[in-house]
Design an enzyme around this catalytic site. Structure first.
Site, PDB file in Angstrom:
ATOM      1  N   ARG A 119     -40.396  29.158 -38.563  1.00  0.00           N
ATOM      2  CA  ARG A 119     -40.563  28.018 -39.473  1.00  0.00           C
ATOM      3  C   ARG A 119     -41.548  27.047 -38.826  1.00  0.00           C
ATOM      4  NH1 ARG A 119     -36.350  26.370 -42.993  1.00  0.00           N
ATOM      5  NH2 ARG A 119     -37.506  24.422 -43.013  1.00  0.00           N
TER       6      ARG A 119
ATOM      7  N   HIS B  43     -36.062  28.135 -54.199  1.00  0.00           N
ATOM      8  CA  HIS B  43     -34.831  27.598 -53.594  1.00  0.00           C
ATOM      9  C   HIS B  43     -34.204  26.592 -54.540  1.00  0.00           C
ATOM     10  CE1 HIS B  43     -37.370  28.972 -50.306  1.00  0.00           C
ATOM     11  NE2 HIS B  43     -36.250  29.248 -49.669  1.00  0.00           N
TER      12      HIS B  43
ATOM     13  N   LYS C  87     -38.036  36.243 -53.658  1.00  0.00           N
ATOM     14  CA  LYS C  87     -36.875  35.690 -52.941  1.00  0.00           C
ATOM     15  C   LYS C  87     -36.243  34.589 -53.777  1.00  0.00           C
ATOM     16  CE  LYS C  87     -35.780  32.640 -49.151  1.00  0.00           C
ATOM     17  NZ  LYS C  87     -36.262  31.896 -47.979  1.00  0.00           N
TER      18      LYS C  87
ATOM     19  N   SER D 140     -26.539  24.862 -37.454  1.00  0.00           N
ATOM     20  CA  SER D 140     -25.991  25.897 -38.337  1.00  0.00           C
ATOM     21  C   SER D 140     -24.626  25.475 -38.875  1.00  0.00           C
ATOM     22  CB  SER D 140     -25.871  27.225 -37.585  1.00  0.00           C
ATOM     23  OG  SER D 140     -24.987  27.084 -36.503  1.00  0.00           O
TER      24      SER D 140
ATOM     25  N   LYS E  94      -1.043  32.431 -53.453  1.00  0.00           N
ATOM     26  CA  LYS E  94      -0.058  33.518 -53.506  1.00  0.00           C
ATOM     27  C   LYS E  94       0.845  33.443 -54.739  1.00  0.00           C
ATOM     28  CE  LYS E  94       0.060  34.168 -48.543  1.00  0.00           C
ATOM     29  NZ  LYS E  94       0.810  34.426 -47.338  1.00  0.00           N
TER      30      LYS E  94
ATOM     31  N   ASP F 111       4.311  40.189 -46.946  1.00  0.00           N
ATOM     32  CA  ASP F 111       4.623  39.076 -46.038  1.00  0.00           C
ATOM     33  C   ASP F 111       6.077  39.050 -45.610  1.00  0.00           C
ATOM     34  OD1 ASP F 111       2.176  37.822 -45.854  1.00  0.00           O
ATOM     35  OD2 ASP F 111       2.570  36.399 -47.469  1.00  0.00           O
TER      36      ASP F 111
HETATM   37  C1  DHK Z   1      -2.602  35.346 -44.426  1.00  0.00           C
HETATM   38  C2  DHK Z   1      -1.429  35.757 -44.956  1.00  0.00           C
HETATM   39  O1  DHK Z   1      -0.344  35.053 -44.805  1.00  0.00           O
HETATM   40  C3  DHK Z   1      -1.321  37.029 -45.644  1.00  0.00           C
HETATM   41  O2  DHK Z   1      -0.303  37.020 -46.589  1.00  0.00           O
HETATM   42  C4  DHK Z   1      -2.606  37.497 -46.247  1.00  0.00           C
HETATM   43  C5  DHK Z   1      -3.876  35.995 -44.770  1.00  0.00           C
HETATM   44  C6  DHK Z   1      -3.722  37.401 -45.234  1.00  0.00           C
HETATM   45  C7  DHK Z   1      -4.899  35.842 -43.643  1.00  0.00           C
HETATM   46  O3  DHK Z   1      -5.811  36.656 -43.555  1.00  0.00           O
HETATM   47  O4  DHK Z   1      -4.821  34.865 -42.899  1.00  0.00           O
HETATM   48  O5  DHK Z   1      -2.449  38.811 -46.660  1.00  0.00           O
END
Ligand code: DHK
Length: 517
Positions: free
Chosen positions: A38, A126, A153, A216, A301, A339
């Site tokens: 750059r 861009h 691009k 970054s 979830k 889980d």
């Molecule tokens: C964290 C959880 O608690 C899981 O139920 C997921 C995720 C994944 C993680 O990647 O931190 O499946």
């Protein structure tokens, strides 16, 4: 799996010629295919003298960019001076020159008939605000192509992760319809997958920074990440894309565990962080067959239960899904929960003082009092699992109504967070944190004051970044057995791997990967 043709370009952030040369050496040693210099970042830049040095004995192919202020760069001089400098770079042997769409006609007509054979002109656009629709991108691409570009691009900005799909579509359009090489990416954390999946959608090159630094962003992939973590050389059109959906999500160790495991077992997959705001929109956008399954993290979830077409009975009872799989035969979304077994078996093993597999018949949780902090997806899984194992459960949450409603729905008791501080109806209780409190970057936080931990025999923390949270450190200092969320993480991933790939999970390998980080 075949090695793809996408090149890896390191954009250099150097302010002097010496620094640039040093960074080119580093990029080469790190496995880059080309570097971008750059010119607008160089201080006291002397075009003739500096370009000669920079381009004389090139160790790698060089892309020269002289980005003007009006396109997000630093150069503030005249257009004549700028384009003249790019012409000079061309004559000194640059391999690529990046010219902005607005300046492309001037530049390309001025070099017509004089352009060296090896030089490729990248005509770029861009957008630092947003990502246009595919229809608008198509119009933009037509303008880029009409300049006579060798490569087009398009860089845009992600407002939502779904924006990346527009860029993927645009990249496919360039290749399949227009047959012109294309570089496409979406800026911002929500656009990260555009860089990682670039070879899947046939991008000419993708960018990897030399190393994370002050300029970054924390999510910008390094060259080393692209090569070693994402195995990017082997990503191709047939690569299956998996990932962890969440918000925030950068803390997840999923990419390290899954990508290393995929490589080890020779599975053609890539696993990425997916920063998602709206789960339903995401799932509708990134569909089969390229995106066959996802892990689901906080805070999605519970929403995942509603987004799935079918939810396995246990996940339905829990009210939370952490694994979403598209059924191959009809594309329907099936939700699972890996889980609850993961968290409960980790606690049971902690109680037994060993890593032996848990025994469903004689669970050490039976009759114990488990206090769960957090009535979200992870808390629900813990409460469900503990009840199944015969424990008595008490729920608390920062949102006290949420704790009250959830507790009554599962036949548990509930207390407020204030009451938790002095809650000790009996000895030998177990505490489980199922909130993100204490997670990176907020590692100084803890969900419960240290003095209240002396009532617990075992403390489990679902947070696993860092592995040893403040809660766990203070629990150990207070005499409790600490159980890290890393145990839950590896066990839930083991269950998921089977759902994702149909292959048995190499658990020892997955565990070893995590112990090394
Ligand atoms: C964290 C959880 O608690 C899981 O139920 C997921 C995720 C994944 C993680 O990647 O931190 O499946």
């Amino acid at each position: 799996m075949a090695r793809n043709a996408t090149l890896l370009c390191v954009p250099l952030h150097a302010s002097s010629v010496e620094q640039t040369l040093y960074q080119i050496d580093k990029a080469k040693a790190g496995g880059a295919d080309l570097v971008e210099i750059r010119l607008d970042l160089l201080e006291n830049f002397q075009p003739h003298q500096d370009l000669e040095i920079l381009l004389k004995d090139k160790k790698l192919p060089v892309l020269v960019t002289y980005r003007p202020k009006w396109e997000g760069g630093h150069f503030e001089g005249s257009e004549y001076e700028r384009l003249e400098t790019l012409r000079l770079a061309m004559n000194f042997g640059a391999d690529y020159v990046d010219v902005e769409l607005e300046a492309a006609n001037d530049f390309i007509s001025s070099v017509s008939g004089k352009k060296p054979e090896n030089l490729k002109v990248i005509v770029s656009s861009h957008n630092y605000q947003s990502t246009p629709s595919f229809e608008d991108l198509r119009v933009l691409i037509a303008r880029l192509v009409a300049t006579g570009a060798d490569i087009v691009k398009i860089a845009t900005t992600a407002i939502d992760i779904k924006d990346v799909a527009h860029i993927f579509q645009a990249m496919m359009h360039c290749q399949l319809v227009l047959q012109i090489p294309v570089i496409g990416y979406v800026m911002g954390e929500k656009g990260l997958i555009s860089r990682l999946l670039c070879p899947k959608f046939g991008g000419y090159f993708t960018y990897g920074i030399l190393e994370a630094n002050k300029q970054s962003a924390p999510w910008e992939p390094t060259l080393r990440d692209l090569l070693d973590l994402y195995n990017i050389r082997w990503v191709g059109p047939d690569t299956q894309v998996f990932g962890v959906i969440g918000n925030p999500i950068g803390h997840s160790k999923g990419p390290i565990v899954y990508n290393t495991t995929f490589k080890h077992v020779g599975y053609n997959g890539i696993y990425v962080h997916l920063l998602v705001d709206d789960l339903a929109v995401f799932l509708n956008t990134f569909a089969a067959p390229d995106f066959p399954a996802f892990s689901c993290g906080i805070p999605h979830k519970e929403a995942a239960v509603l987004c799935c077409d079918e939810v396995e009975p246990v996940a339905k009872c829990i009210g939370a899904v952490n694994t979403i799989v598209r059924r191959p035969r009809d594309g329907k979304l099936i939700g699972y929960n890996t889980d609850y077994y993961a968290a409960i078996s980790a606690i049971e093993d902690g109680l037994r003082g060993s890593t032996a597999k848990c025994n469903i018949v004689n669970s050490p949780l039976e009759g114990k009092l488990l206090v769960v902090i957090g009535a979200g997806g992870a808390g629900k899984a813990l409460a469900y699992g503990a009840k199944v194992k015969g424990a008595r459960v008490v729920i608390t949450d920062l949102i006290s109504d949420r704790a009250k409603n959830f507790a009554s729905s599962v036949g548990a008791d509930n207390i407020t967070m204030a009451e938790l501080e002095d809650f000790h109806p009996e000895e030998g209780m177990i505490l489980a944190n199922a909130t993100p409190v204490g997670m990176q970057p907020n590692i100084q936080e803890t969900p419960i004051p240290k003095h209240a931990l002396r009532y617990y025999a075992l403390v489990f923390d679902a947070v696993y970044t860092p592995r040893n949270t403040r809660l766990l450190r203070e629990a150990e200092e207070s005499g409790a057995v600490p159980v890290s969320g890393m145990e839950m993480f590896v066990r839930q991933a083991r269950g998921q791997f089977k759902h994702f790939t149909g292959l048995p999970a190499p658990e020892n390998l997955m565990r070893n990967i995590l112990t090394k980080i």
